[in-house]
Write a protein that holds these residues in place. Structure first.
Motif, PDB file in Angstrom:
ATOM      1  N   LEU A 113      43.175   8.953  -2.417  1.00  9.33           N
ATOM      2  CA  LEU A 113      43.355   7.905  -3.418  1.00  9.33           C
ATOM      3  C   LEU A 113      42.842   8.372  -4.781  1.00  9.33           C
ATOM      4  O   LEU A 113      41.714   8.871  -4.889  1.00  9.33           O
TER       5      LEU A 113
ATOM      6  N   TYR B  86      44.286   0.286   2.232  1.00 12.74           N
ATOM      7  CA  TYR B  86      44.972   1.579   2.201  1.00 12.74           C
ATOM      8  C   TYR B  86      44.726   2.277   3.550  1.00 12.74           C
ATOM      9  O   TYR B  86      43.887   3.179   3.654  1.00 12.74           O
TER      10      TYR B  86
ATOM     11  N   LEU C  40      38.726  -0.329   1.591  1.00 11.24           N
ATOM     12  CA  LEU C  40      39.697   0.753   1.457  1.00 11.24           C
ATOM     13  C   LEU C  40      40.514   0.917   2.734  1.00 11.24           C
ATOM     14  O   LEU C  40      41.719   1.158   2.688  1.00 11.24           O
TER      15      LEU C  40
ATOM     16  N   GLU D 223      46.042   4.474   5.416  1.00 10.24           N
ATOM     17  CA  GLU D 223      46.248   5.917   5.634  1.00 10.24           C
ATOM     18  C   GLU D 223      45.340   6.703   4.691  1.00 10.24           C
ATOM     19  O   GLU D 223      45.245   6.377   3.509  1.00 10.24           O
TER      20      GLU D 223
ATOM     21  N   LYS E  60      41.098   9.731   1.864  1.00 11.02           N
ATOM     22  CA  LYS E  60      42.301   8.902   1.868  1.00 11.02           C
ATOM     23  C   LYS E  60      43.325   9.344   0.826  1.00 11.02           C
ATOM     24  O   LYS E  60      44.421   8.793   0.767  1.00 11.02           O
TER      25      LYS E  60
ATOM     26  N   ASP F 206      39.118  -2.392  -8.157  1.00  9.48           N
ATOM     27  CA  ASP F 206      40.535  -2.154  -7.859  1.00  9.48           C
ATOM     28  C   ASP F 206      41.307  -3.323  -8.455  1.00  9.48           C
ATOM     29  O   ASP F 206      41.363  -4.411  -7.872  1.00  9.48           O
TER      30      ASP F 206
END
Length: 227
Positions: free
Chosen positions: A24, A79, A75, A81, A22, A60
């Protein structure tokens, strides 16, 4: 984001691959581990967040989570994408079922192989008893490989496009090979899928780190990664 992770923790590394896929950024906090003492002493933050006292633990901001599947599903929601689950509800359900297949069904016989990275004890009878259980478990793992091979015929990935199911199943297949379990010989579709995932940067990074950790922490395993 923070991820409490172990150097040879299957489920922590599963989450790491998802984070890398991802794109991240996260801080990885390594917890103490050895093949003789396990995760000791337990990290106080892990104990405070996870009642099981196990990694992975994910933070997070003000949200703290444990369990690799729960973390990856979060996730995906927070998020989206790049997507790790199919858009279609039926395919998403199938993807989640494959995650369960990896984490619970395949893991059940795989557990009997996990002593192989530990140093051999002075009591060799005890070791041989564990090895007997491992050899009894290997046909079940070979059967799972055959099932996956059939599911992958004509497919590049388990759920059509790359997904969380591929991450979960790859980690269990990799762990089986790492522990000297059945080979991929005769399973061309499964072997091709395994090679495709191994070439992805996120997978290659995590695999190389696990192998480096094994070189430092683990006993050599006879027959590991045999063709």
């Amino acid at each position: 984001m923070k991820l409490y992770s172990g150097p040879v923790s299957l489920f922590s590394r599963k989450v790491e691959i998802a984070l890398y896929e991802k794109g991240l950024a996260f801080e990885r906090i390594g917890v103490a581990f050895s093949q003789t003492k396990g995760y000791a002493p337990k990290h106080p933050d892990v104990l405070a967040i996870n009642p099981k006292g196990q990694v992975p633990v994910f933070v997070d901001e003000d949200l703290s989570l444990y369990d690799s599947t729960v973390i990856i599903e979060y996730l995906e929601d927070a998020y989206p994408e790049s997507a790790l689950y199919p858009g279609d509800s039926r395919e998403r359900a199938r993807c989640r079922l494959l995650d369960v297949f990896a984490d619970e069904i395949m893991l059940a016989p795989l557990r009997f192989l996990m002593h192989r990275t530990e140093p051999k004890p002075d009591d060799l009878e005890r070791w041989e008893a564990k090895e007997l259980k491992a050899r009894e478990a290997e046909p079940a793992l070979a059967g799972h490989f055959a099932t996956l091979d059939r599911q992958l015929q004509g497919r590049d990935y388990l759920c059509g496009t790359f997904s969380a199911a591929d991450i979960a199943v790859f980690m269990t297949v990799f762990w089986t090979r790492r522990l000297g379990g059945p080979s991929l010989r005769g399973h061309e579709s499964l072997a091709g899928w395994y090679d495709r995932l191994s070439a992805r940067p996120a997978f290659a990074k995590v695999v190389s780190e696990i192998l480096a950790a094994d070189a430092e922490l683990s006993a050599p395993v006879e027959g590991a990664f045999r063709d």
